[in-house]
Design a protein around this motif. Structure first.
Motif, PDB file in Angstrom:
ATOM      1  N   GLY A  10       0.832  -1.192   0.000  1.00 40.36           N
ATOM      2  CA  GLY A  10       0.000   0.000   0.000  1.00 40.36           C
ATOM      3  C   GLY A  10       0.862   1.235   0.000  1.00 40.36           C
ATOM      4  O   GLY A  10       2.090   1.163   0.119  1.00 40.36           O
ATOM      5  N   GLY A  11       0.202   2.372  -0.127  1.00 41.90           N
ATOM      6  CA  GLY A  11       0.942   3.621  -0.123  1.00 41.90           C
ATOM      7  C   GLY A  11       0.031   4.820  -0.257  1.00 41.90           C
ATOM      8  O   GLY A  11      -1.190   4.693  -0.346  1.00 41.90           O
ATOM      9  N   CYS A  12       0.667   5.963  -0.292  1.00 43.38           N
ATOM     10  CA  CYS A  12      -0.078   7.219  -0.379  1.00 43.38           C
ATOM     11  C   CYS A  12      -0.339   7.596  -1.838  1.00 43.38           C
ATOM     12  O   CYS A  12       0.095   6.900  -2.766  1.00 43.38           O
ATOM     13  CB  CYS A  12       0.705   8.314   0.326  1.00 43.38           C
ATOM     14  SG  CYS A  12       2.284   8.696  -0.464  1.00 43.38           S
ATOM     15  N   HIS A  13      -0.999   8.707  -2.055  1.00 44.20           N
ATOM     16  CA  HIS A  13      -1.369   9.143  -3.396  1.00 44.20           C
ATOM     17  C   HIS A  13      -0.173   9.650  -4.199  1.00 44.20           C
ATOM     18  O   HIS A  13      -0.042   9.356  -5.396  1.00 44.20           O
ATOM     19  CB  HIS A  13      -2.434  10.236  -3.322  1.00 44.20           C
ATOM     20  CG  HIS A  13      -2.963  10.628  -4.648  1.00 44.20           C
ATOM     21  ND1 HIS A  13      -2.531  11.757  -5.311  1.00 44.20           N
ATOM     22  CD2 HIS A  13      -3.866  10.041  -5.453  1.00 44.20           C
ATOM     23  CE1 HIS A  13      -3.163  11.841  -6.466  1.00 44.20           C
ATOM     24  NE2 HIS A  13      -3.979  10.810  -6.579  1.00 44.20           N
ATOM     25  N   CYS A  14       0.738  10.384  -3.558  1.00 46.49           N
ATOM     26  CA  CYS A  14       1.860  10.962  -4.302  1.00 46.49           C
ATOM     27  C   CYS A  14       2.975   9.959  -4.570  1.00 46.49           C
ATOM     28  O   CYS A  14       3.879  10.240  -5.354  1.00 46.49           O
ATOM     29  CB  CYS A  14       2.413  12.181  -3.566  1.00 46.49           C
ATOM     30  SG  CYS A  14       3.321  11.807  -2.050  1.00 46.49           S
ATOM     31  N   GLY A  15       2.918   8.791  -3.941  1.00 43.39           N
ATOM     32  CA  GLY A  15       3.934   7.771  -4.144  1.00 43.39           C
ATOM     33  C   GLY A  15       5.142   7.907  -3.243  1.00 43.39           C
ATOM     34  O   GLY A  15       6.088   7.128  -3.341  1.00 43.39           O
TER      35      GLY A  15
END
Length: 138
Positions: A10-15
């Motif tokens: 998983g991760g955030c939107h901006c990478g």
């Protein structure tokens, strides 16, 4: 009981931030109606600290303690603001924990998410071990 742990990424939107978490969706997920969870439409899956690791961007993590009591934090990306996980230690609930935001998982299938049981908690009334009377709006 069978151990159905599977590692998800998983991760955030901006990478900028990424993680791996071993989760057993058959153990269920949770949703709450407290003021924080309601505003963030929080839906989580629990794991343990030993089954969770940051794989990228650890320096970007910012922590927010919604209770102002210390030790239990909602963690998010300092660049894009996406909330990724919560961590802390609540002895009454078994000690150290990590709960992963379902929305931050990149590779959980729709089928896995649809079949995962949901435990509802009435955090709004500090009645954590009972479901709220109404959940449709959450």
């Amino acid at each position: 009981m069978l151990d159905l742990l599977k590692t998800y990424c998983g991760g955030c939107h901006c990478g900028g931030l990424a993680f791996e978490a071993a989760i057993d969706f058959s153990e269920g997920t949770s949703r709450c109606n407290c003021t924080f969870c309601r505003k963030t439409r929080n839906w989580t899956a629990a794991t343990t600290p030993e089954h969770f690791r940051i794989t990228q961007g650890g320096k970007l993590i910012r922590k927010y303690d919604a209770t102002d009591q210390g030790g239990n934090y909602h963690c998010f990306c300092s660049i894009c603001g996406v909330r990724l996980f919560s961590e802390g230690d609540i002895p009454e609930l078994g000690g150290a924990y990590v709960t992963v935001a379902i929305a931050a998982l990149d590779d959980a299938s729709i089928e896995e998410l649809k079949s995962a049981p949901i435990t509802w908690m009435d955090g709004l009334h500090d009645n954590w071990f009972s479901p709220p009377q109404e959940t449709e709006h959450l």
